[in-house]
Design a protein around this motif. Structure first.
Motif, short mmCIF file in Angstrom:
data_model
loop_
_atom_site.label_atom_id
_atom_site.label_comp_id
_atom_site.label_asym_id
_atom_site.label_seq_id
_atom_site.Cartn_x
_atom_site.Cartn_y
_atom_site.Cartn_z
N GLY A 122 0.76 -1.05 -0.02
CA GLY A 122 0.08 -0.10 0.11
C GLY A 122 0.81 1.38 -0.05
O GLY A 122 1.90 1.31 0.14
N LEU A 123 0.29 2.31 -0.14
CA LEU A 123 1.03 3.70 -0.06
C LEU A 123 1.53 3.92 1.15
O LEU A 123 2.59 4.72 1.07
CB LEU A 123 0.24 4.73 -0.73
CG LEU A 123 -0.31 4.62 -2.07
CD1 LEU A 123 -1.10 5.70 -2.42
CD2 LEU A 123 0.87 4.53 -3.02
N GLN A 124 0.89 3.74 2.15
CA GLN A 124 1.46 4.03 3.57
C GLN A 124 1.13 2.73 4.49
O GLN A 124 0.60 1.88 4.30
CB GLN A 124 0.81 5.34 4.15
CG GLN A 124 -0.78 5.06 4.43
CD GLN A 124 -0.99 6.40 5.23
OE1 GLN A 124 -0.27 7.19 5.83
NE2 GLN A 124 -2.49 6.48 4.79
N THR A 125 1.76 2.75 5.60
CA THR A 125 1.76 1.73 6.57
C THR A 125 0.35 1.90 7.46
O THR A 125 -0.07 2.69 8.02
CB THR A 125 2.60 1.57 7.64
OG1 THR A 125 4.01 1.48 6.66
CG2 THR A 125 2.69 0.59 8.47
N VAL A 126 -0.24 0.72 7.18
CA VAL A 126 -1.96 0.80 7.84
C VAL A 126 -1.84 -0.77 8.48
O VAL A 126 -1.69 -1.70 7.93
CB VAL A 126 -3.00 1.02 6.91
CG1 VAL A 126 -4.16 0.98 7.76
CG2 VAL A 126 -3.10 2.18 6.18
N ILE A 127 -1.91 -0.62 9.68
CA ILE A 127 -2.08 -1.91 10.63
C ILE A 127 -3.37 -2.16 11.27
O ILE A 127 -3.67 -1.35 12.09
CB ILE A 127 -0.94 -2.08 11.44
CG1 ILE A 127 0.50 -1.79 10.93
CG2 ILE A 127 -0.95 -3.27 12.24
CD1 ILE A 127 1.36 -0.90 12.03
N THR A 128 -4.06 -3.24 10.79
CA THR A 128 -5.31 -3.52 11.61
C THR A 128 -5.10 -4.91 12.11
O THR A 128 -4.94 -6.00 11.61
CB THR A 128 -6.33 -3.79 10.41
OG1 THR A 128 -6.54 -2.26 9.88
CG2 THR A 128 -7.73 -3.93 11.08
N VAL A 129 -5.36 -4.72 13.57
CA VAL A 129 -5.55 -6.06 14.36
C VAL A 129 -6.72 -6.42 14.79
O VAL A 129 -7.43 -5.30 15.08
CB VAL A 129 -4.48 -6.06 15.45
CG1 VAL A 129 -4.75 -7.20 16.55
CG2 VAL A 129 -2.92 -6.09 14.98
N GLN A 130 -7.22 -7.40 14.59
CA GLN A 130 -8.46 -7.85 15.12
C GLN A 130 -8.35 -9.01 16.31
O GLN A 130 -7.49 -9.98 16.02
CB GLN A 130 -9.38 -8.57 14.01
CG GLN A 130 -10.83 -9.29 14.75
CD GLN A 130 -11.50 -10.02 13.61
OE1 GLN A 130 -11.02 -10.82 13.08
NE2 GLN A 130 -12.80 -9.50 13.62
N ALA A 131 -8.68 -8.64 17.37
CA ALA A 131 -8.57 -9.47 18.56
C ALA A 131 -9.88 -10.33 18.91
O ALA A 131 -10.87 -9.83 18.82
CB ALA A 131 -8.12 -8.93 19.76
N LEU A 132 -9.78 -11.58 19.05
CA LEU A 132 -10.73 -12.52 19.78
C LEU A 132 -10.63 -13.16 20.82
O LEU A 132 -9.54 -13.48 21.19
CB LEU A 132 -10.76 -13.49 18.41
CG LEU A 132 -11.20 -13.17 16.97
CD1 LEU A 132 -10.93 -14.47 16.10
CD2 LEU A 132 -12.68 -12.47 16.93
N GLY A 133 -11.66 -12.86 21.82
CA GLY A 133 -11.52 -13.46 23.16
C GLY A 133 -12.90 -14.01 23.35
O GLY A 133 -13.70 -14.19 22.59
N HIS A 134 -13.17 -14.50 24.52
CA HIS A 134 -14.13 -15.27 25.03
C HIS A 134 -14.51 -14.92 26.64
O HIS A 134 -13.45 -14.48 27.36
CB HIS A 134 -14.20 -16.47 24.80
CG HIS A 134 -12.97 -17.38 25.35
ND1 HIS A 134 -12.81 -17.59 26.63
CD2 HIS A 134 -11.99 -17.62 24.78
CE1 HIS A 134 -11.76 -18.12 26.68
NE2 HIS A 134 -10.95 -18.46 25.51
N VAL A 135 -15.83 -14.82 26.72
CA VAL A 135 -16.29 -14.50 28.34
C VAL A 135 -17.39 -15.46 28.53
O VAL A 135 -18.19 -15.88 27.77
CB VAL A 135 -16.77 -12.97 28.29
CG1 VAL A 135 -17.86 -12.67 27.33
CG2 VAL A 135 -16.93 -12.42 29.80
N ALA A 136 -17.59 -15.61 29.81
CA ALA A 136 -18.68 -16.33 30.19
C ALA A 136 -20.06 -16.21 29.68
O ALA A 136 -20.27 -14.66 29.79
CB ALA A 136 -18.88 -16.70 31.67
N ARG A 137 -21.13 -17.01 29.28
CA ARG A 137 -22.29 -16.43 28.65
C ARG A 137 -22.99 -15.35 29.45
O ARG A 137 -23.24 -15.73 30.65
CB ARG A 137 -23.04 -17.69 28.17
CG ARG A 137 -24.49 -17.52 27.61
CD ARG A 137 -24.98 -18.75 26.99
NE ARG A 137 -24.02 -19.35 26.26
CZ ARG A 137 -23.95 -18.89 24.95
NH1 ARG A 137 -24.72 -17.98 24.43
NH2 ARG A 137 -23.31 -19.49 24.19
N GLY A 138 -23.30 -14.19 28.78
CA GLY A 138 -23.95 -13.27 29.63
C GLY A 138 -23.44 -12.53 30.80
O GLY A 138 -24.07 -11.81 31.39
#
Ligand code: ADP
Ligand code: MG
Length: 313
Positions: A122-138
């Motif tokens: 790309g023309l410039q540095t672009v960094i996208t991180v997606q984090a995934l986690g979990h938590v007790a239901r509700g």
């Protein structure tokens, strides 16, 4: 080095808890623990907008992960996986080496596995991180759960990172403050331990007042902060004096501390849990029925410093 070699060399690491299919296929397949809900967050860092030129590639990698883990923590969730969408002008080996080392340093601190992504020129540095986690239901922590009467708590010492950024850009030697900007400590263990104790939580990215205001608006209530309770670091006060330190703590961004609210009934449980785990939290105010954020200093009304950072403002 072309795209596939680059991914293989810098980003492909085997393993990770719950990773049934990781990097190398069209998508990752992840095993969510039983009775847990998936929590997904994403944050983009654009060169020159979200970080200054003074940051090293390793700092940039670290921050890209840490700011996402902070969002996961603010939901009361436990992070497990992340993806990386990377747009870079050139496959610079030194940059990639440093970036990957910082990225995995932040990820390894919390046992979070890189499970996929996308790599483009790309023309410039672009960094996208997606984090995934979990938590007790509700059981996740939301911004909307604050009740009048709740005690407002904060982790860590806010204001350091904003001062650290200024020092970094002015070339001032303030190693502690600069490090607080370079390497934000996502409060992952704290966030998870607040489930069942806190009523609402948010992480402080734009500034304490700005982010606490999001909680108050979402919850339909207000609050008064007591300025003299703000936990200012000795380094920050020594650097800029008490008044400016308080301003930095209230309006400065990039701290990635957690602000959360706890009912009076749960306050002892909070203090027990944080003491057991060695987590530093401070009560800074109280929620009230009347909307808006107010502040006092030794009982005297004070003006609330205005707004955090806003894109397109
Ligand atoms: P597709 O063509 O199916 O989109 P890609 O060729 O983009 O797949 O990516 C090949 C594999 O490498 C995929 O598993 C993808 O998730 C992974 N990947 C691509 N870029 C990255 C990256 N920057 N970090 C981690 N994994 C990546
Ligand atoms: Mg692709």
């Amino acid at each position: 080095m072309h795209e596939f070699e680059l991914i293989e060399h810098y980003f492909h690491r085997a393993g990770g808890a719950g990773v049934a299919v990781g990097i190398g296929d069209d998508g990752a397949v992840l095993d969510l623990p039983a009775e847990r809900q998936l929590v997904a967050v994403a944050d983009t860092l654009v060169a020159g907008v979200h970080y200054p030129d003074e940051l090293t590639p390793a700092d940039i990698g670290f921050r890209a992960v840490a700011v996402n883990l902070s969002d996961i923590a603010a939901m009361g969730a436990t992070p497990a996986w992340f993806t990386l969408a990377l747009s870079i002008p050139a496959a610079d080996a030194t940059w990639l080496e440093g970036f990957a080392s910082g990225l995995f340093a932040a990820a390894d601190e919390h046992d979070v596995a890189l499970v996929g992504g996308d790599t483009t020129a790309g023309l410039q540095t672009v960094i996208t991180v997606q984090a995934l986690g979990h938590v007790a239901r509700g059981r996740c922590l939301q911004r909307s759960g604050c009740q009048p009467g709740d005690r407002i708590y904060l982790s860590g010492t806010p204001g350091d990172a904003a001062a650290g950024l200024a020092c970094l850009q002015n070339g001032e030697s303030q190693p502690y403050l600069v490090q607080r900007f370079r390497r934000p400590a996502a409060r992952v263990a704290l966030g998870a331990s607040l489930v069942g104790i806190a009523n609402a939580a948010i992480d402080v990215s734009d500034g304490l007042c700005a982010d606490l205001s999001h909680v108050l608006t979402a919850s339909g209530c207000g609050a008064t902060l007591e300025q003299e309770r703000l936990p200012l670091s000795a380094e920050l006060v020594a650097y800029c004096g008490e008044a400016e330190a308080a301003r930095s703590a209230l309006a400065g961004g990039d701290d990635y501390e957690l602000v959360f609210t706890v009912s009076e009934a749960n306050e002892q449980r909070l203090l027990q849990a944080t003491r057991d785990k060695g987590q530093f939290v401070t009560r800074i105010g109280v929620a009230e029925p009347e909307p808006g954020l107010r502040m006092t200093h030794n009982g005297q009304q004070q003006a609330v410093p205005s707004t955090g950072y806003r894109h397109f403002a």
